[in-house]
Design a protein around this motif. Structure first.
Motif, PDB file in Angstrom:
ATOM      1  N   MET A   1      -8.017 -21.330 -16.540  1.00 17.07           N
ATOM      2  CA  MET A   1      -7.204 -20.481 -15.653  1.00 17.07           C
ATOM      3  C   MET A   1      -6.676 -21.319 -14.481  1.00 17.07           C
ATOM      4  SD  MET A   1      -8.266 -17.003 -13.553  1.00 17.07           S
ATOM      5  CE  MET A   1      -8.504 -16.080 -15.056  1.00 17.07           C
ATOM      6  N   THR A   2      -5.393 -21.183 -14.212  1.00 17.92           N
ATOM      7  CA  THR A   2      -4.793 -21.920 -13.114  1.00 17.92           C
ATOM      8  C   THR A   2      -5.311 -21.389 -11.788  1.00 17.92           C
ATOM      9  OG1 THR A   2      -2.791 -22.211 -14.426  1.00 17.92           O
ATOM     10  CG2 THR A   2      -2.621 -22.621 -12.058  1.00 17.92           C
ATOM     11  N   SER A   3      -5.701 -22.308 -10.902  1.00 17.83           N
ATOM     12  CA  SER A   3      -6.183 -21.873  -9.588  1.00 17.83           C
ATOM     13  C   SER A   3      -5.006 -21.690  -8.647  1.00 17.83           C
ATOM     14  CB  SER A   3      -7.156 -22.910  -9.021  1.00 17.83           C
ATOM     15  OG  SER A   3      -6.497 -24.137  -8.837  1.00 17.83           O
ATOM     16  N   HIS A   4      -5.144 -20.745  -7.753  1.00 15.28           N
ATOM     17  CA  HIS A   4      -4.101 -20.456  -6.765  1.00 15.28           C
ATOM     18  C   HIS A   4      -4.721 -20.490  -5.385  1.00 15.28           C
ATOM     19  CE1 HIS A   4      -1.129 -19.149  -9.774  1.00 15.28           C
ATOM     20  NE2 HIS A   4      -2.171 -18.643 -10.415  1.00 15.28           N
ATOM     21  N   PRO A   5      -3.939 -20.898  -4.388  1.00 17.00           N
ATOM     22  CA  PRO A   5      -4.487 -20.926  -3.028  1.00 17.00           C
ATOM     23  C   PRO A   5      -4.839 -19.521  -2.569  1.00 17.00           C
ATOM     24  CG  PRO A   5      -2.107 -21.235  -3.005  1.00 17.00           C
ATOM     25  CD  PRO A   5      -2.533 -21.317  -4.448  1.00 17.00           C
ATOM     26  N   PRO A   6      -5.884 -19.382  -1.771  1.00 23.71           N
ATOM     27  CA  PRO A   6      -6.261 -18.056  -1.286  1.00 23.71           C
ATOM     28  C   PRO A   6      -5.175 -17.496  -0.383  1.00 23.71           C
ATOM     29  CG  PRO A   6      -7.454 -19.754  -0.092  1.00 23.71           C
ATOM     30  CD  PRO A   6      -6.733 -20.449  -1.214  1.00 23.71           C
ATOM     31  N   PRO A   7      -5.074 -16.160  -0.280  1.00 24.27           N
ATOM     32  CA  PRO A   7      -4.061 -15.560   0.586  1.00 24.27           C
ATOM     33  C   PRO A   7      -4.362 -15.868   2.046  1.00 24.27           C
ATOM     34  CG  PRO A   7      -5.611 -13.896  -0.153  1.00 24.27           C
ATOM     35  CD  PRO A   7      -5.927 -15.147  -0.913  1.00 24.27           C
ATOM     36  N   PRO A   8      -3.333 -15.872   2.893  1.00 22.33           N
ATOM     37  CA  PRO A   8      -3.573 -16.111   4.315  1.00 22.33           C
ATOM     38  C   PRO A   8      -4.428 -15.010   4.897  1.00 22.33           C
ATOM     39  CG  PRO A   8      -1.344 -15.281   3.960  1.00 22.33           C
ATOM     40  CD  PRO A   8      -1.919 -15.570   2.610  1.00 22.33           C
ATOM     41  N   PRO A   9      -5.240 -15.323   5.903  1.00 17.16           N
ATOM     42  CA  PRO A   9      -6.107 -14.299   6.491  1.00 17.16           C
ATOM     43  C   PRO A   9      -5.303 -13.224   7.214  1.00 17.16           C
ATOM     44  CG  PRO A   9      -6.141 -16.294   7.819  1.00 17.16           C
ATOM     45  CD  PRO A   9      -5.381 -16.638   6.567  1.00 17.16           C
ATOM     46  N   ARG A  10      -5.864 -12.034   7.270  1.00 16.21           N
ATOM     47  CA  ARG A  10      -5.228 -10.957   8.027  1.00 16.21           C
ATOM     48  C   ARG A  10      -5.239 -11.288   9.521  1.00 16.21           C
ATOM     49  NH1 ARG A  10      -4.996  -6.149   5.027  1.00 16.21           N
ATOM     50  NH2 ARG A  10      -6.292  -6.120   3.146  1.00 16.21           N
ATOM     51  N   ALA A  11      -4.289 -10.706  10.231  1.00 15.17           N
ATOM     52  CA  ALA A  11      -4.298 -10.833  11.686  1.00 15.17           C
ATOM     53  C   ALA A  11      -5.557 -10.176  12.245  1.00 15.17           C
ATOM     54  CB  ALA A  11      -3.055 -10.170  12.274  1.00 15.17           C
ATOM     55  N   THR A  12      -6.135 -10.793  13.268  1.00 23.77           N
ATOM     56  CA  THR A  12      -7.365 -10.273  13.856  1.00 23.77           C
ATOM     57  C   THR A  12      -7.072  -9.516  15.142  1.00 23.77           C
ATOM     58  OG1 THR A  12      -7.761 -12.255  15.174  1.00 23.77           O
ATOM     59  CG2 THR A  12      -8.619 -12.246  12.909  1.00 23.77           C
ATOM     60  N   MET A  13      -8.058  -8.748  15.586  1.00 21.80           N
ATOM     61  CA  MET A  13      -7.917  -8.036  16.844  1.00 21.80           C
ATOM     62  C   MET A  13      -7.770  -9.018  18.001  1.00 21.80           C
ATOM     63  SD  MET A  13     -10.404  -5.112  18.526  1.00 21.80           S
ATOM     64  CE  MET A  13     -10.321  -4.060  17.085  1.00 21.80           C
ATOM     65  N   ARG A  14      -8.453 -10.158  17.895  1.00 21.52           N
ATOM     66  CA  ARG A  14      -8.343 -11.177  18.946  1.00 21.52           C
ATOM     67  C   ARG A  14      -6.919 -11.711  19.048  1.00 21.52           C
ATOM     68  NH1 ARG A  14     -12.229 -13.558  21.623  1.00 21.52           N
ATOM     69  NH2 ARG A  14     -13.788 -12.802  20.131  1.00 21.52           N
ATOM     70  N   GLU A  15      -6.256 -11.905  17.894  1.00 12.37           N
ATOM     71  CA  GLU A  15      -4.876 -12.389  17.900  1.00 12.37           C
ATOM     72  C   GLU A  15      -3.928 -11.343  18.494  1.00 12.37           C
ATOM     73  OE1 GLU A  15      -5.081 -15.343  13.990  1.00 12.37           O
ATOM     74  OE2 GLU A  15      -4.584 -13.214  13.751  1.00 12.37           O
ATOM     75  N   VAL A  16      -4.192 -10.069  18.212  1.00 15.33           N
ATOM     76  CA  VAL A  16      -3.389  -9.005  18.811  1.00 15.33           C
ATOM     77  C   VAL A  16      -3.550  -9.005  20.320  1.00 15.33           C
ATOM     78  CG1 VAL A  16      -3.064  -6.502  18.982  1.00 15.33           C
ATOM     79  CG2 VAL A  16      -3.438  -7.568  16.743  1.00 15.33           C
ATOM     80  N   ALA A  17      -4.789  -9.115  20.783  1.00 13.30           N
ATOM     81  CA  ALA A  17      -5.056  -9.120  22.226  1.00 13.30           C
ATOM     82  C   ALA A  17      -4.360 -10.295  22.904  1.00 13.30           C
ATOM     83  CB  ALA A  17      -6.564  -9.182  22.469  1.00 13.30           C
ATOM     84  N   SER A  18      -4.416 -11.474  22.264  1.00 12.04           N
ATOM     85  CA  SER A  18      -3.786 -12.656  22.850  1.00 12.04           C
ATOM     86  C   SER A  18      -2.277 -12.485  22.928  1.00 12.04           C
ATOM     87  CB  SER A  18      -4.142 -13.890  22.015  1.00 12.04           C
ATOM     88  OG  SER A  18      -3.464 -15.030  22.500  1.00 12.04           O
ATOM     89  N   ALA A  19      -1.660 -11.999  21.852  1.00 11.34           N
ATOM     90  CA  ALA A  19      -0.205 -11.843  21.828  1.00 11.34           C
ATOM     91  C   ALA A  19       0.270 -10.775  22.807  1.00 11.34           C
ATOM     92  CB  ALA A  19       0.253 -11.500  20.410  1.00 11.34           C
ATOM     93  N   ALA A  20      -0.543  -9.723  22.992  1.00 10.76           N
ATOM     94  CA  ALA A  20      -0.157  -8.639  23.898  1.00 10.76           C
ATOM     95  C   ALA A  20      -0.563  -8.913  25.342  1.00 10.76           C
ATOM     96  CB  ALA A  20      -0.784  -7.325  23.427  1.00 10.76           C
ATOM     97  N   GLY A  21      -1.397  -9.941  25.562  1.00 10.46           N
ATOM     98  CA  GLY A  21      -1.848 -10.262  26.905  1.00 10.46           C
ATOM     99  C   GLY A  21      -2.800  -9.236  27.479  1.00 10.46           C
ATOM    100  N   VAL A  22      -3.655  -8.668  26.605  1.00 11.06           N
ATOM    101  CA  VAL A  22      -4.620  -7.668  27.054  1.00 11.06           C
ATOM    102  C   VAL A  22      -6.000  -8.063  26.547  1.00 11.06           C
ATOM    103  CG1 VAL A  22      -2.890  -5.824  27.103  1.00 11.06           C
ATOM    104  CG2 VAL A  22      -4.251  -6.205  25.026  1.00 11.06           C
ATOM    105  N   SER A  23      -6.998  -7.293  26.927  1.00 10.89           N
ATOM    106  CA  SER A  23      -8.366  -7.579  26.502  1.00 10.89           C
ATOM    107  C   SER A  23      -8.637  -7.014  25.106  1.00 10.89           C
ATOM    108  CB  SER A  23      -9.362  -6.966  27.479  1.00 10.89           C
ATOM    109  OG  SER A  23      -9.302  -5.547  27.431  1.00 10.89           O
ATOM    110  N   LEU A  24      -9.697  -7.516  24.480  1.00 10.61           N
ATOM    111  CA  LEU A  24     -10.114  -6.973  23.186  1.00 10.61           C
ATOM    112  C   LEU A  24     -10.437  -5.488  23.291  1.00 10.61           C
ATOM    113  CD1 LEU A  24     -12.426  -9.787  21.746  1.00 10.61           C
ATOM    114  CD2 LEU A  24     -10.342  -8.903  20.698  1.00 10.61           C
ATOM    115  N   LYS A  25     -11.057  -5.100  24.397  1.00 12.30           N
ATOM    116  CA  LYS A  25     -11.430  -3.706  24.597  1.00 12.30           C
ATOM    117  C   LYS A  25     -10.194  -2.808  24.611  1.00 12.30           C
ATOM    118  CE  LYS A  25     -14.154  -0.234  25.408  1.00 12.30           C
ATOM    119  NZ  LYS A  25     -15.007   0.295  24.324  1.00 12.30           N
TER     120      LYS A  25
END
Length: 335
Positions: A1-25
């Motif tokens: 069976m041909t191997s394929h690269p794993p899918p990219p990881p989902r966006a995390t809550m930490r990445e959302v907080a960083s992009a929005a400039g707010v806290s995780l809470k």
């Protein structure tokens, strides 16, 4: 069976907080619908959530280990009470139970907003895959989830805006066979009763009706078309209206199982003699016991369920395979 690269990881809550400039809470409060967040901040966080394709997962803390599954599959059909949807669910249940999965099922009722809400709920519950009979015009709102590795299989309808696996049946070909049967019995005034024109399967079946008439040298009469019909009573009323035309149809093709039942009620209680002949798309339980005996175009719903389960299993085993579009044939059951 041909191997394929794993899918990219989902966006995390930490990445959302960083992009929005707010806290995780703050992000947590927004995605969980909790109070205590200013409206302007809530809108900014929701915009970032949409942009990054972030999905909030309930119970994610219990599923952090790589590769761990919930062993649940979300199945969204149009109406669980409908015979077609019920048989499809049973077929999926039988096929996936052998593989150790359980189903979480719900009805969409041809409601696009309901579809998106239920898809979000299913993904939030960490389903390992989705089987979807879409009500939306386009399904690219799922693109981020598919890229992140969520297996999605469409049934009954081809996806739009998203290249993923699907299982459909030959709607136009099945309808052509049913109308050709009526033409072979001498009918030329053949009415068509269909579902909502926005539904792809309804459009395909109407196209099959036209194709069969044109091929036989008969002109399709728009006056014999009634669509947008969703219920037994709507079909009964529609056929009653058709039979009151100055030149009424001598036969009718009902393009959905509930419409076939409505036509048969009209034939039994409302139609003057001689009653029109009815051919229906999809078999209905006990239909073979009724008079008049009714010819139907039968689709193998069990085969649709098995094919969808096979595609899901294939997609879970390895990502990166080209999407497969499986088209299954129909069978004309002459009675």
């Amino acid at each position: 069976m041909t191997s394929h690269p794993p899918p990219p990881p989902r966006a995390t809550m930490r990445e959302v907080a960083s992009a929005a400039g707010v806290s995780l809470k703050t992000v947590s409060r927004v995605v969980n619908g909790e109070p205590g967040v200013r409206e302007v901040v809530r809108r900014e966080v929701e915009a970032v959530v949409e942009e990054l394709g972030y999905r909030h997962h309930r119970g994610a803390s219990d599923l952090r280990r790589s590769g761990q599954r919930t062993r649940a599959i979300g199945v969204l059909v149009q109406d669980i009470a409908n015979d077609y949807s019920a048989r499809l669910l049973r077929s999926l249940e039988d096929a996936t139970r052998e593989r150790g999965f359980v189903l979480l099922a719900a009805s969409l009722d041809e409601d696009a907003a309901r579809e998106r809400q239920l898809v979000t709920e299913m993904i939030a519950r960490r389903v390992d895959g989705l089987v979807l009979m879409a009500a939306t015009d386009r399904q690219d709102y799922l693109a981020a989830d598919v890229r992140a590795g969520l297996p999605v299989v469409f049934v009954d309808r081809v996806p739009h805006g998203l290249d993923v696996d699907c299982v459909t049946i030959d709607n136009a070909g099945g309808t052509r066979a049913g109308v050709e049967h009526l033409l072979g019995r001498g009918h030329r005034r053949i009415a068509f009763l269909g579902d909502l024109p926005a539904i792809p399967t309804a459009r395909e079946r109407l196209a099959g009706w036209r194709q069969a008439l044109v091929a036989a040298g008969a002109t399709p009469d728009p006056a014999l078309v009634r669509d947008g019909l969703r219920t037994v009573d709507a079909a009964r009323d529609a056929l009653g209206d058709l039979l009151r035309l100055p030149d009424p149809p001598t036969a009718v093709f009902a393009a959905r199982n509930v419409l076939t039942v409505g036509c048969l009620r009209a034939v039994r209680w409302d139609a003057p003699a001689p009653a029109p002949e009815v051919v229906g798309f999809d078999d209905v339980e006990l239909l073979d016991l009724l008079e008049p005996r009714t010819t139907v175009v039968r689709q193998d719903v069990e085969a649709v369920g098995r094919a969808a389960a096979d595609l899901l299993e294939r997609r879970m085993a390895a990502h990166g395979w080209p999407a497969r579009h499986v088209v299954l044939p129909t069978e004309l059951v002459v009675r």
